[in-house]
Motif scaffolding. Sequence first.
Motif, PDB file in Angstrom:
ATOM      1  N   ASN A  80      17.000  12.026 -13.260  1.00 13.54           N
ATOM      2  CA  ASN A  80      15.628  12.907 -12.688  1.00 13.54           C
ATOM      3  C   ASN A  80      15.556  12.779 -10.902  1.00 13.54           C
ATOM      4  O   ASN A  80      14.190  12.732 -10.542  1.00 13.54           O
ATOM      5  N   ARG A  81      16.007  11.791 -10.109  1.00 12.45           N
ATOM      6  CA  ARG A  81      16.381  11.536  -8.772  1.00 12.45           C
ATOM      7  C   ARG A  81      16.980  12.811  -7.787  1.00 12.45           C
ATOM      8  O   ARG A  81      17.723  12.980  -8.423  1.00 12.45           O
ATOM      9  N   PRO A  82      15.612  13.001  -6.839  1.00 13.84           N
ATOM     10  CA  PRO A  82      16.481  13.841  -6.147  1.00 13.84           C
ATOM     11  C   PRO A  82      17.881  13.259  -5.167  1.00 13.84           C
ATOM     12  O   PRO A  82      19.031  14.521  -5.039  1.00 13.84           O
ATOM     13  N   ASN A  83      17.703  12.162  -4.977  1.00 11.82           N
ATOM     14  CA  ASN A  83      19.661  11.806  -4.219  1.00 11.82           C
ATOM     15  C   ASN A  83      19.885  11.185  -5.401  1.00 11.82           C
ATOM     16  O   ASN A  83      19.493  10.516  -5.840  1.00 11.82           O
ATOM     17  N   PRO A  84      21.413  11.682  -5.312  1.00 15.56           N
ATOM     18  CA  PRO A  84      22.328  11.224  -6.267  1.00 15.56           C
ATOM     19  C   PRO A  84      22.570   9.084  -5.960  1.00 15.56           C
ATOM     20  O   PRO A  84      23.178   8.862  -6.585  1.00 15.56           O
ATOM     21  N   ASN A  85      22.385   9.360  -4.426  1.00 17.48           N
ATOM     22  CA  ASN A  85      22.510   7.592  -4.649  1.00 17.48           C
ATOM     23  C   ASN A  85      21.751   6.559  -4.360  1.00 17.48           C
ATOM     24  O   ASN A  85      21.876   6.184  -3.719  1.00 17.48           O
ATOM     25  N   TYR A  86      20.765   7.086  -5.112  1.00 16.48           N
ATOM     26  CA  TYR A  86      19.244   6.412  -5.280  1.00 16.48           C
ATOM     27  C   TYR A  86      19.656   5.265  -6.159  1.00 16.48           C
ATOM     28  O   TYR A  86      20.486   4.912  -7.151  1.00 16.48           O
ATOM     29  N   ARG A  87      19.290   3.889  -5.264  1.00 19.32           N
ATOM     30  CA  ARG A  87      19.368   2.872  -5.435  1.00 19.32           C
ATOM     31  C   ARG A  87      18.251   2.052  -6.090  1.00 19.32           C
ATOM     32  O   ARG A  87      17.386   1.645  -5.314  1.00 19.32           O
ATOM     33  N   PRO A  88      17.862   2.042  -7.318  1.00 16.85           N
ATOM     34  CA  PRO A  88      16.459   0.880  -8.404  1.00 16.85           C
ATOM     35  C   PRO A  88      16.384  -0.151  -7.517  1.00 16.85           C
ATOM     36  O   PRO A  88      17.811  -0.748  -7.820  1.00 16.85           O
ATOM     37  N   LEU A  89      15.239  -0.565  -7.039  1.00 16.32           N
ATOM     38  CA  LEU A  89      15.393  -2.180  -7.331  1.00 16.32           C
ATOM     39  C   LEU A  89      15.148  -3.227  -8.562  1.00 16.32           C
ATOM     40  O   LEU A  89      14.430  -2.454  -9.190  1.00 16.32           O
ATOM     41  N   ILE A  90      15.681  -3.984  -8.175  1.00 15.84           N
ATOM     42  CA  ILE A  90      15.283  -4.565  -9.319  1.00 15.84           C
ATOM     43  C   ILE A  90      15.636  -6.179  -9.485  1.00 15.84           C
ATOM     44  O   ILE A  90      16.433  -7.077  -8.407  1.00 15.84           O
ATOM     45  N   PHE A  91      15.000  -6.782  -9.935  1.00 16.30           N
ATOM     46  CA  PHE A  91      14.125  -8.111 -10.027  1.00 16.30           C
ATOM     47  C   PHE A  91      14.941  -8.848 -10.007  1.00 16.30           C
ATOM     48  O   PHE A  91      15.304  -8.496 -11.616  1.00 16.30           O
ATOM     49  N   VAL A  92      15.565 -10.154  -9.769  1.00 20.64           N
ATOM     50  CA  VAL A  92      16.473 -11.533 -10.869  1.00 20.64           C
ATOM     51  C   VAL A  92      16.233 -12.302 -10.878  1.00 20.64           C
ATOM     52  O   VAL A  92      15.673 -12.434  -9.795  1.00 20.64           O
ATOM     53  N   ALA A  93      16.444 -12.575 -12.081  1.00 28.50           N
ATOM     54  CA  ALA A  93      15.086 -13.472 -12.694  1.00 28.50           C
ATOM     55  C   ALA A  93      15.333 -14.303 -12.778  1.00 28.50           C
ATOM     56  O   ALA A  93      17.335 -14.439 -12.878  1.00 28.50           O
ATOM     57  N   ALA A  94      15.440 -15.635 -11.248  1.00 27.87           N
ATOM     58  CA  ALA A  94      16.118 -16.987 -11.821  1.00 27.87           C
ATOM     59  C   ALA A  94      15.645 -18.047 -11.907  1.00 27.87           C
ATOM     60  O   ALA A  94      14.401 -18.056 -11.538  1.00 27.87           O
ATOM     61  N   PRO A  95      16.313 -19.294 -11.928  1.00 29.99           N
ATOM     62  CA  PRO A  95      15.883 -20.433 -12.333  1.00 29.99           C
ATOM     63  C   PRO A  95      15.132 -20.941 -10.822  1.00 29.99           C
ATOM     64  O   PRO A  95      15.765 -22.199 -10.341  1.00 29.99           O
ATOM     65  N   PHE A  96      14.020 -20.356 -10.610  1.00 27.57           N
ATOM     66  CA  PHE A  96      13.410 -21.144  -9.423  1.00 27.57           C
ATOM     67  C   PHE A  96      13.561 -22.198  -8.790  1.00 27.57           C
ATOM     68  O   PHE A  96      13.797 -22.742  -8.051  1.00 27.57           O
ATOM     69  N   THR A  97      13.027 -22.697  -9.899  1.00 35.06           N
ATOM     70  CA  THR A  97      12.441 -24.743  -9.356  1.00 35.06           C
ATOM     71  C   THR A  97      14.371 -24.621  -8.789  1.00 35.06           C
ATOM     72  O   THR A  97      14.725 -25.902  -8.247  1.00 35.06           O
ATOM     73  N   GLU A  98      15.074 -24.935  -9.872  1.00 35.94           N
ATOM     74  CA  GLU A  98      16.478 -25.411  -9.142  1.00 35.94           C
ATOM     75  C   GLU A  98      17.040 -24.732  -7.996  1.00 35.94           C
ATOM     76  O   GLU A  98      18.296 -25.375  -7.799  1.00 35.94           O
ATOM     77  N   VAL A  99      16.792 -23.111  -8.187  1.00 36.66           N
ATOM     78  CA  VAL A  99      16.818 -22.871  -6.662  1.00 36.66           C
ATOM     79  C   VAL A  99      16.485 -23.877  -5.589  1.00 36.66           C
ATOM     80  O   VAL A  99      17.063 -23.737  -4.225  1.00 36.66           O
ATOM     81  N   VAL A 100      15.182 -23.681  -5.799  1.00 35.76           N
ATOM     82  CA  VAL A 100      14.401 -24.297  -4.505  1.00 35.76           C
ATOM     83  C   VAL A 100      15.443 -25.623  -4.528  1.00 35.76           C
ATOM     84  O   VAL A 100      14.880 -25.883  -3.156  1.00 35.76           O
ATOM     85  N   LYS A 101      15.259 -26.401  -5.225  1.00 37.84           N
ATOM     86  CA  LYS A 101      16.736 -27.714  -5.241  1.00 37.84           C
ATOM     87  C   LYS A 101      17.415 -27.751  -4.943  1.00 37.84           C
ATOM     88  O   LYS A 101      17.971 -28.674  -4.655  1.00 37.84           O
ATOM     89  N   HIS A 102      17.619 -26.798  -4.229  1.00 44.03           N
ATOM     90  CA  HIS A 102      19.364 -26.270  -3.724  1.00 44.03           C
ATOM     91  C   HIS A 102      20.512 -26.621  -4.662  1.00 44.03           C
ATOM     92  O   HIS A 102      21.611 -27.145  -3.966  1.00 44.03           O
ATOM     93  N   ASP A 103      20.128 -26.501  -6.059  1.00 42.69           N
ATOM     94  CA  ASP A 103      21.732 -27.094  -7.069  1.00 42.69           C
ATOM     95  C   ASP A 103      22.389 -25.667  -6.207  1.00 42.69           C
ATOM     96  O   ASP A 103      22.483 -24.459  -6.633  1.00 42.69           O
TER      97      ASP A 103
END
Length: 132
Positions: A18-41
């Motif tokens: 039901n999107r008018p644009n066939p190339n529509y790309r939905p925004l997907i929030f990627v839940a990531a392990p925040f603390t480990e990313v911040v620690k630069h693991d």
Amino acid sequence: MSEEILEASAIIQQLRVNRPNPNYRPLIFVAAPFTEVVKHDRKVLAKVRAYCRHVHEVGGIPICPQLYFPQFVNLHHYHDLQVMNFLCLVLLTKCEEVWSFGEPTRDMKFFIKKAFTKDIPVRYFNGEMEAW
């Protein structure tokens, strides 16, 4: 194309209905392990980047503030960290779904809980990017 990509692609196709644009790309929030990313693991960073790449490859737009904000926000200052948490929630509310990869950490559970309170669907994938 592997099964998990086909499955994730099917999910994206459902979001395009039901999107008018066939190339529509939905925004997907990627839940990531925040603390480990911040620690630069490095291992965790590589995995999170791969998850974002996967979302992109199947037709979504990955939103992963944990990769983005630490580039310019000083997370060692309490005020900056609180502002960044607020900004993450703003981005979360703009997304159509939350995709959680691997075993959810405490940080990831926070965003998943917020998604549920905002009626944003949450999908779970294992570390190999297969839907549960």
